[in-house]
Write a protein that holds these residues in place. Structure first.
Motif, PDB file in Angstrom:
ATOM      1  N   GLY A  85       0.802  -1.222   0.000  1.00 18.71           N
ATOM      2  CA  GLY A  85       0.000   0.000   0.000  1.00 18.71           C
ATOM      3  C   GLY A  85       0.828   1.262   0.000  1.00 18.71           C
ATOM      4  N   LEU A  86       1.917   1.252   0.765  1.00 16.01           N
ATOM      5  CA  LEU A  86       2.726   2.452   0.906  1.00 16.01           C
ATOM      6  C   LEU A  86       3.253   2.916  -0.449  1.00 16.01           C
ATOM      7  N   SER A  87       3.770   1.989  -1.209  1.00 18.74           N
ATOM      8  CA  SER A  87       4.324   2.357  -2.514  1.00 18.74           C
ATOM      9  C   SER A  87       3.238   2.842  -3.459  1.00 18.74           C
ATOM     10  N   LYS A  88       2.073   2.202  -3.375  1.00 18.79           N
ATOM     11  CA  LYS A  88       0.961   2.641  -4.215  1.00 18.79           C
ATOM     12  C   LYS A  88       0.545   4.062  -3.834  1.00 18.79           C
ATOM     13  N   ALA A  89       0.468   4.313  -2.539  1.00 25.84           N
ATOM     14  CA  ALA A  89       0.079   5.636  -2.057  1.00 25.84           C
ATOM     15  C   ALA A  89       1.034   6.692  -2.610  1.00 25.84           C
ATOM     16  N   PHE A  90       2.322   6.371  -2.525  1.00 23.09           N
ATOM     17  CA  PHE A  90       3.299   7.362  -2.999  1.00 23.09           C
ATOM     18  C   PHE A  90       3.262   7.518  -4.516  1.00 23.09           C
ATOM     19  N   ALA A  91       2.937   6.427  -5.206  1.00 22.93           N
ATOM     20  CA  ALA A  91       2.842   6.517  -6.667  1.00 22.93           C
ATOM     21  C   ALA A  91       1.741   7.498  -7.063  1.00 22.93           C
ATOM     22  N   LEU A  92       0.574   7.337  -6.424  1.00 25.84           N
ATOM     23  CA  LEU A  92      -0.530   8.228  -6.748  1.00 25.84           C
ATOM     24  C   LEU A  92      -0.220   9.654  -6.272  1.00 25.84           C
ATOM     25  N   ALA A  93       0.431   9.752  -5.112  1.00 23.03           N
ATOM     26  CA  ALA A  93       0.795  11.075  -4.588  1.00 23.03           C
ATOM     27  C   ALA A  93       1.712  11.797  -5.557  1.00 23.03           C
ATOM     28  N   SER A  94       2.536  11.034  -6.258  1.00 24.93           N
ATOM     29  CA  SER A  94       3.457  11.679  -7.190  1.00 24.93           C
ATOM     30  C   SER A  94       2.694  12.334  -8.348  1.00 24.93           C
ATOM     31  N   VAL A  95       1.534  11.772  -8.699  1.00 21.99           N
ATOM     32  CA  VAL A  95       0.721  12.393  -9.753  1.00 21.99           C
ATOM     33  C   VAL A  95       0.160  13.722  -9.253  1.00 21.99           C
ATOM     34  N   LEU A  96      -0.291  13.698  -8.002  1.00 24.25           N
ATOM     35  CA  LEU A  96      -0.773  14.933  -7.375  1.00 24.25           C
ATOM     36  C   LEU A  96       0.352  15.975  -7.350  1.00 24.25           C
ATOM     37  N   LEU A  97       1.530  15.482  -7.050  1.00 19.51           N
ATOM     38  CA  LEU A  97       2.710  16.349  -7.024  1.00 19.51           C
ATOM     39  C   LEU A  97       2.967  16.949  -8.399  1.00 19.51           C
ATOM     40  N   LEU A  98       2.807  16.109  -9.417  1.00 19.97           N
ATOM     41  CA  LEU A  98       3.012  16.576 -10.785  1.00 19.97           C
ATOM     42  C   LEU A  98       2.008  17.677 -11.127  1.00 19.97           C
ATOM     43  N   LEU A  99       0.750  17.451 -10.732  1.00 21.90           N
ATOM     44  CA  LEU A  99      -0.282  18.462 -11.000  1.00 21.90           C
ATOM     45  C   LEU A  99       0.070  19.771 -10.296  1.00 21.90           C
ATOM     46  N   SER A 100       0.574  19.668  -9.059  1.00 18.14           N
ATOM     47  CA  SER A 100       0.978  20.874  -8.333  1.00 18.14           C
ATOM     48  C   SER A 100       2.116  21.575  -9.059  1.00 18.14           C
ATOM     49  N   ALA A 101       3.046  20.763  -9.560  1.00 12.37           N
ATOM     50  CA  ALA A 101       4.195  21.343 -10.261  1.00 12.37           C
ATOM     51  C   ALA A 101       3.731  22.104 -11.494  1.00 12.37           C
ATOM     52  N   VAL A 102       2.776  21.512 -12.223  1.00 12.07           N
ATOM     53  CA  VAL A 102       2.241  22.187 -13.406  1.00 12.07           C
ATOM     54  C   VAL A 102       1.607  23.516 -12.991  1.00 12.07           C
ATOM     55  N   THR A 103       0.806  23.462 -11.933  1.00 10.64           N
ATOM     56  CA  THR A 103       0.162  24.673 -11.427  1.00 10.64           C
ATOM     57  C   THR A 103       1.195  25.733 -11.083  1.00 10.64           C
ATOM     58  N   LEU A 104       2.240  25.292 -10.419  1.00 11.10           N
ATOM     59  CA  LEU A 104       3.290  26.215  -9.985  1.00 11.10           C
ATOM     60  C   LEU A 104       3.982  26.869 -11.181  1.00 11.10           C
ATOM     61  N   VAL A 105       4.241  26.044 -12.197  1.00 14.57           N
ATOM     62  CA  VAL A 105       4.898  26.589 -13.392  1.00 14.57           C
ATOM     63  C   VAL A 105       4.004  27.635 -14.059  1.00 14.57           C
ATOM     64  N   VAL A 106       2.713  27.316 -14.161  1.00 13.58           N
ATOM     65  CA  VAL A 106       1.779  28.279 -14.761  1.00 13.58           C
ATOM     66  C   VAL A 106       1.764  29.572 -13.953  1.00 13.58           C
ATOM     67  N   LYS A 107       1.754  29.424 -12.620  1.00 17.13           N
ATOM     68  CA  LYS A 107       1.725  30.586 -11.748  1.00 17.13           C
ATOM     69  C   LYS A 107       2.971  31.449 -11.941  1.00 17.13           C
ATOM     70  N   ILE A 108       4.130  30.794 -11.992  1.00 19.64           N
ATOM     71  CA  ILE A 108       5.380  31.548 -12.158  1.00 19.64           C
ATOM     72  C   ILE A 108       5.405  32.234 -13.526  1.00 19.64           C
ATOM     73  N   ALA A 109       4.946  31.485 -14.549  1.00 18.15           N
ATOM     74  CA  ALA A 109       4.913  32.073 -15.888  1.00 18.15           C
ATOM     75  C   ALA A 109       4.041  33.324 -15.894  1.00 18.15           C
ATOM     76  N   LEU A 110       2.942  33.218 -15.189  1.00 19.00           N
ATOM     77  CA  LEU A 110       2.000  34.335 -15.114  1.00 19.00           C
ATOM     78  C   LEU A 110       2.625  35.530 -14.410  1.00 19.00           C
ATOM     79  N   GLU A 111       3.291  35.261 -13.300  1.00 20.74           N
ATOM     80  CA  GLU A 111       3.926  36.345 -12.548  1.00 20.74           C
ATOM     81  C   GLU A 111       5.025  36.986 -13.372  1.00 20.74           C
TER      82      GLU A 111
END
Lengths: 279, 239
Positions: free
Chosen positions: A241-267
């Motif tokens: 379970g732990l590895s699965k949890a982190f695998a899915l969390a990494s997708v969430l992390l990726l989405l955050s990273a995309v958001t962050l890049v868009v935000k920085i680009a905007l600024e």
């Protein structure tokens, strides 16, 4: 040149050091752990986890919720900011404070309130039941909880922006014969569009990550789990379970990273031209 | 077109801005509203434009009561002290704005808009500045663009709120002269607000002296100089 306002070098290094230490401990290290744990059992395991029905359903649900909540809250935020900055009325300060309530209240409380209203034993529960409308443990409930938690984000950014801009251009447009609709789309909106987009990005980031309110409203119905809920579900499950949890969390992390890049680009887009104008 | 206000009263909370003000601007007249700051002259101008509502009293354009009409129906040409140009639009789009928001059946086509804006740019001597943004213009240029923008809709009356207030002395003089010439050519009924008596006397056919929300005296510059009616006028004009 020596400046009177320059702090002692020791103070400077100390402050920078503290900030860096925080960033490493609270941001960089966790990111590393997520990626490390997610990939520990190999790429094949990683991708097969993401391919699992539960993972895909969670990603879909999270994106659907964000796609619903962000437009709704954007509309609300623009209306609220417009009302607060363009009209004079009693209780305006109170309204601004009310808009910020979700920032002060624990999301779990927000979720509980909706459960008390829409749940089977809640105020509207029996009526909803009679009419075959399901709010709790279903998409509407998740959207409600998420919308509650994220609704200040657009308005909060826009209110100070619109206050600082004043309404001179709007008045000019009025004397030139623009009606309310033309006024908004041709004059007001172009002035605030980057602010709106910025608010949408923040709202989106928060919506995708929301756990507390949603965990109460979604329960543990298999198909109705967002990514944060599914991460917890994996985490509590036995079989790797732990590895699965982190695998899915990494997708969430990726989405955050995309958001962050868009935000920085905007600024960047936003700040660079105005910085140029100064010279 | 003539403009008349009758028995206008207006207060902001406890502060009385205008008290029982009546005034008629004749067709083709250039009239100055002169007074110290806080005397109510800008408030009157904004009430005429429809940007403020009076507590009581009437506003009429060419004999027609427009008190209940909104600013966008009155379409008085209004020039703001701080220009209020649309910052995100270039000079061309600023001037064309009033034409672009016309109802579809009245809206001129592309060539007509280009022609009209071109004529106005020539009038304000800013040909070749179409693509500039307001932030790339000097104060005097901005105010001229604001004038052209107000004139684009062919207003029946031109209202100017301290139009030269934010400009330096040299530019102010030039623009003043320009406005006088413009008025002599077009005889567009115009009201302008100022706290500068030289400006009022040099430009206006008649001057209305304001103090504390009341009209103190109305008359030609000569008239005011020769026969100040009360102590305030005498002191304010230093005659």
């Amino acid at each position: 040149m020596k400046r009177a306002t320059t702090d002692h070098w020791l103070v400077r290094y100390l402050l920078i050091g503290v900030v860096l230490a925080f960033i490493v401990v609270f941001l960089a290290f966790p990111v590393f752990v997520i990626l490390y744990e997610a990939l520990k059992l190999g790429l094949q395991f990683y991708f097969s986890t993401l391919g699992e029905h539960q993972s895909r359903s969670a990603v879909r649900m999270t994106l659907l919720v964000a796609l619903t909540v962000v437009p709704v809250n954007t509309l609300f935020g623009v209306c609220a900011a417009w009302a607060v900055t363009h009209f004079q009325f009693k209780g305006k300060a109170l309204l601004i404070s009310l808009i910020e309530i979700p920032l002060w209240v624990s999301p779990v409380i927000g979720g509980l309130v909706f459960a008390l209203i829409f749940g089977r034993q809640g105020w509207l529960g029996p009526w909803l039941d009679d009419h075959g409308i399901q709010v709790m443990f279903a998409f509407p409930g998740i959207v409600l909880g998420t919308a509650f938690v994220t609704f200040p984000f657009v308005a909060r950014g826009l209110i100070p922006l619109m206050q600082s801009q004043g309404s001179a251009e709007e008045q000019a447009a009025l004397t030139l014969g623009a009606n309310g609709w033309q006024l908004f789309w041709r004059v007001s909106f172009p002035k605030i569009k980057w602010g709106v987009l910025y608010g949408m990005i923040l709202c989106n980031a928060r919506a995708m990550g929301e756990f507390g309110a949603v965990s109460i409203l979604a329960g543990t119905v298999d198909d109705k789990m967002t990514m944060p809920l599914q991460v917890e579900q994996y985490y509590l499950s036995m079989d790797q379970g732990l590895s699965k949890a982190f695998a899915l969390a990494s997708v969430l992390l990726l989405l955050s990273a995309v958001t962050l890049v868009v935000k920085i680009a905007l600024e960047w887009r936003h700040l660079v031209p105005s910085a140029r104008r100064l010279h | 077109m003539s403009v008349a206000v009758q028995n206008i009263t207006k207060s902001f909370g406890a502060f009385p801005a205008l008290y029982d003000v009546s005034l008629e601007v004749k067709t083709g007249e250039l009239l100055a509203l002169l007074g110290p700051s806080g005397s109510g002259k800008t408030t009157l101008l904004r009430i005429i434009a429809g940007l403020e509502l009076p507590d009581s009293g009437l506003v009429s354009f060419a004999g027609e009561d427009v008190t209940d009409k909104s600013a966008y129906e009155r379409k008085a040409g209004f020039v703001f002290q701080h220009y209020a140009l649309f910052q995100h639009m270039n000079v061309f789009e600023n001037i064309a704005f009033g034409l672009r928001v016309l109802p579809r059946r009245k809206r001129p086509n592309r060539e007509a808009v280009t022609k009209r804006v071109g004529d106005l740019l020539q009038l304000i001597q800013l040909e070749g500045y179409e693509k500039r943004l307001p932030s790339q213009l000097s104060g005097g240029q901005r105010q001229r663009v604001a004038l052209a923008r107000a004139l684009a809709i062919e207003p029946r009356v031109l209202l100017l709120d301290e139009p030269f207030g934010a400009l330096d002395a040299k530019v102010r003089k030039d623009l003043r002269k320009w406005l006088r010439h413009f008025h002599e050519r077009t005889h567009l009924t115009s009201l302008f607000v100022t706290h500068d008596q030289d400006e009022a006397f040099e430009l206006a056919d008649r001057v209305v002296v304001f103090n504390q929300g009341r009209i103190q005296q109305i008359g030609s510059p000569d008239d005011l100089r020769k026969n100040p009616q009360n102590d305030f006028v005498r002191e304010f004009l230093e005659v």
